[in-house]
Scaffold this active site. Structure first.
Site, PDB file in Angstrom:
ATOM      1  N   PRO A  93     -20.015  24.953  51.895  1.00  0.00           N
ATOM      2  CA  PRO A  93     -20.868  24.368  52.933  1.00  0.00           C
ATOM      3  C   PRO A  93     -20.296  23.017  53.368  1.00  0.00           C
ATOM      4  O   PRO A  93     -19.758  22.271  52.538  1.00  0.00           O
ATOM      5  CB  PRO A  93     -22.219  24.195  52.232  1.00  0.00           C
ATOM      6  CG  PRO A  93     -21.934  24.221  50.776  1.00  0.00           C
ATOM      7  CD  PRO A  93     -20.659  24.988  50.573  1.00  0.00           C
ATOM      8  N   GLY A  97     -21.022  17.562  49.946  1.00  0.00           N
ATOM      9  CA  GLY A  97     -20.535  16.911  48.730  1.00  0.00           C
ATOM     10  C   GLY A  97     -19.600  17.779  47.917  1.00  0.00           C
ATOM     11  O   GLY A  97     -19.257  17.436  46.783  1.00  0.00           O
ATOM     12  N   SER A 101     -14.188  19.202  53.691  1.00  0.00           N
ATOM     13  CA  SER A 101     -13.178  18.725  54.643  1.00  0.00           C
ATOM     14  C   SER A 101     -11.834  18.525  53.947  1.00  0.00           C
ATOM     15  O   SER A 101     -10.778  18.833  54.511  1.00  0.00           O
ATOM     16  CB  SER A 101     -13.632  17.446  55.352  1.00  0.00           C
ATOM     17  OG  SER A 101     -13.749  16.395  54.438  1.00  0.00           O
ATOM     18  N   ALA A 102     -11.860  18.065  52.699  1.00  0.00           N
ATOM     19  CA  ALA A 102     -10.594  17.870  51.979  1.00  0.00           C
ATOM     20  C   ALA A 102      -9.915  19.213  51.715  1.00  0.00           C
ATOM     21  O   ALA A 102      -8.696  19.348  51.859  1.00  0.00           O
ATOM     22  CB  ALA A 102     -10.845  17.144  50.662  1.00  0.00           C
ATOM     23  N   ASP A 145     -11.164  13.716  46.578  1.00  0.00           N
ATOM     24  CA  ASP A 145     -11.387  15.071  47.109  1.00  0.00           C
ATOM     25  C   ASP A 145     -10.064  15.781  47.400  1.00  0.00           C
ATOM     26  O   ASP A 145      -9.869  16.937  47.022  1.00  0.00           O
ATOM     27  CB  ASP A 145     -12.203  15.013  48.409  1.00  0.00           C
ATOM     28  CG  ASP A 145     -13.663  14.677  48.170  1.00  0.00           C
ATOM     29  OD1 ASP A 145     -13.984  14.182  47.075  1.00  0.00           O
ATOM     30  OD2 ASP A 145     -14.484  14.901  49.079  1.00  0.00           O
TER      31      ASP A 145
HETATM   32  O1  PMV Z   1     -19.379  14.005  49.676  1.00  0.00           O
HETATM   33  P1  PMV Z   1     -17.930  14.205  49.467  1.00  0.00           P
HETATM   34  O2  PMV Z   1     -17.534  15.546  49.018  1.00  0.00           O
HETATM   35  O3  PMV Z   1     -17.135  13.759  50.645  1.00  0.00           O
HETATM   36  O4  PMV Z   1     -17.513  13.252  48.239  1.00  0.00           O
HETATM   37  C1  PMV Z   1     -17.494  11.887  48.448  1.00  0.00           C
HETATM   38  C2  PMV Z   1     -17.165  11.113  47.208  1.00  0.00           C
HETATM   39  C3  PMV Z   1     -17.327   9.619  47.425  1.00  0.00           C
HETATM   40  O5  PMV Z   1     -17.003   9.005  46.193  1.00  0.00           O
HETATM   41  C4  PMV Z   1     -18.755   9.275  47.787  1.00  0.00           C
HETATM   42  C5  PMV Z   1     -16.413   9.096  48.527  1.00  0.00           C
HETATM   43  C6  PMV Z   1     -14.943   9.075  48.158  1.00  0.00           C
HETATM   44  O6  PMV Z   1     -14.131   8.913  49.094  1.00  0.00           O
HETATM   45  O7  PMV Z   1     -14.585   9.184  46.983  1.00  0.00           O
END
Ligand code: PMV
Length: 319
Positions: A93, A97, A101-102, A145
Site C-alpha cells: 500500500p 509506512g 516508494s523506496a 527505506d
Molecule cells: O513511512 P515510510 O515508509 O516512508 O518510513 C519513514 C521512516 C522515517 O524514519 C519516518 C523517515 C526516514 O526517512 O527514515
C-alpha cells in the site's frame, strides 16, 4: 525490439528507530515478502521516456508531477540517456509506512541498470541511486527505506555525514508479524517536518525521546539476535509510547495496538512515519488471532514472517 530488463525490491517494516534515524540514531528494519517490480524497455529514439505505475499513473520524464520529477532524477542518477519505457507495479500500500516508494525506486533503478548493458550495481550503490527518487517524495529521507529495499533481511541502519552505515543482524528465531493498515494515509514528508518543528520548539524533550529510542534499538538488536521475541515485543510497546510522545500516533493507531495486544500480540507499534499508515504487531508464531481481531474492529492486515535465513544481499556492496 530491444531487450527488456526486470528489477525487483522488497518493502520494509521498521521494528524500531523511525524518525530518530533521520537524526543519526540507528534503526532496526526488516525487508518483507512484498515489494515492487519494474520492467524497463528501450524505445525508438525521439520518443519521450515514460513511467507507468500500475494501471493508473503515467508520467513522462520531466513532466510536472512528483512521479515525473522522481523518474527524471532516477534517469539522471543512472545516467540513462536513451528513451525508455518503464512499467512498475507493487503489492505494497502507498503512503502506509511500508517503504512503497523506496521499493519502487529501487526496482526501477535495477530495471534501468539492466538495459544499460553494464554490470549490475551492488545493492548499496543501487540504494544510493534510488535516493534521488526518494528525495522527491520525502524531502529529507534517512535512506533506511532504500537500503532495506535493496538488501532485504534484517539491518541495523545508521545515517552518518559520510553516508549510510549498516550491518545485517542475524535472527535467532523467525519474526512473525501482523501488519495492519489504519486506513489513514501517512505522509512521510509531513510527519518528518512535524518532528523537525517539534525539535525546534522543544529540543530537550525530543533529544530525550531519541535517546530512549536509541536504547530501545540497541536492546532490540540483542533480542533479535537471541531470538527473544517476548523481550522484543516489550521493546516495541515502549517504542510506541515514545513515538506517541512525539505526536506521531493517532486514535486509530492506538486502537490497533490495543486490539493486537488483547489478541495476544507480544508488542505493537506504528511503523514508518506515523500519523496514520500501518501498525505492526509481533506474535509468537501465528498472526491469525491478531488479523481476525483487527478485521472485527474494521482494520485490514496481512501476516509476514522474517526467517533467520532471509538473504541479505551483498551488505558491503561497492559502487
Ligand atoms: O513511512 P515510510 O515508509 O516512508 O518510513 C519513514 C521512516 C522515517 O524514519 C519516518 C523517515 C526516514 O526517512 O527514515
Amino acid at each position: 525490439m530491444a531487450r527488456s530488463s526486470t528489477g525487483r525490491a522488497c518493502g520494509k517494516v521498521i521494528l524500531l528507530g523511525e524518525h530518530a534515524v533521520v537524526y543519526g540514531v540507528p534503526a532496526l528494519a526488516v525487508g518483507i515478502d512484498r515489494g515492487a517490480e519494474a520492467v524497463a524497455t528501450p524505445v525508438e529514439p525521439g520518443l519521450p521516456s515514460e513511467l507507468r505505475l500500475g494501471e493508473g499513473v503515467r508520467a513522462a520524464a520531466g513532466s510536472d508531477s512528483d512521479v515525473g520529477h522522481a523518474f527524471s532524477a532516477l534517469l539522471e542518477a543512472l545516467d540513462v540517456r536513451d528513451p525508455v519505457h518503464v512499467a512498475a507495479t507493487t503489492d505494497l500500500p502507498a503512503a502506509a509506512g511500508l517503504g512503497c516508494s523506496a521499493a519502487l525506486g529501487v526496482a526501477i533503478a535495477r530495471a534501468l541498470r539492466g538495459i544499460s548493458g553494464t554490470a549490475p550495481l551492488a545493492p548499496a550503490a543501487i540504494a544510493a541511486r534510488a535516493l534521488a527518487w526518494e528525495r522527491v517524495f520525502h524531502g529529507n529521507p534517512s535512506g533506511v527505506d532504500t537500503t532495506v529495499a535493496a538488501h532485504g533481511g534484517c539491518l541495523l541502519y545508521t545515517r552518518t555525514d559520510a553516508g549510510p552505515v549498516f550491518e545485517p543482524v542475524p535472527l535467532g528465531a523467525p519474526l512473525t508479524l501482523a501488519v495492519g493498515h489504519t486506513g489513514e494515509p501517512s505522509a512521510t514528508r509531513v510527519m518528518v517536518d512535524a518532528v523537525a518543528r517539534l525539535r525546534e520548539r522543544k529540543p530537550d524533550i525530543v533529544a530525550k525521546s531519541f535517546d530512549g529510542i536509541a536504547a530501545l534499538v540497541k536492546n532490540a538488536r540483542l533480542a533479535v539476535e537471541a531470538g527473544d521475541v517476548v523481550g522484543l515485543g516489550r521493546l516495541l510497546d515502549l517504542g510506541q509510547m515514545l513515538l506517541s510522545g512525539l505526536m506521531l500516533s493517532t486514535e486509530k493507531i492506538e486502537t490497533m495496538c490495543r486490539v493486537a495486544r488483547e489478541a495476544g500480540a507480544l508488542g505493537a507499534k506504528l511503523t514508518g512515519a506515523g500519523g496514520g499508515g500501518c501498525v505492526l504487531a509481533l506474535v509468537e508464531d501465528d498472526a491469525s488471532g491478531v488479523l481476525e481481531a483487527w478485521s472485527a474492529a474494521g482494520f485490514r492486515g496481512f501476516a509476514t514472517v522474517v526467517n533467520p535465513g532471509a538473504v541479505v544481499v551483498n551488505p558491503g556492496g561497492a559502487s
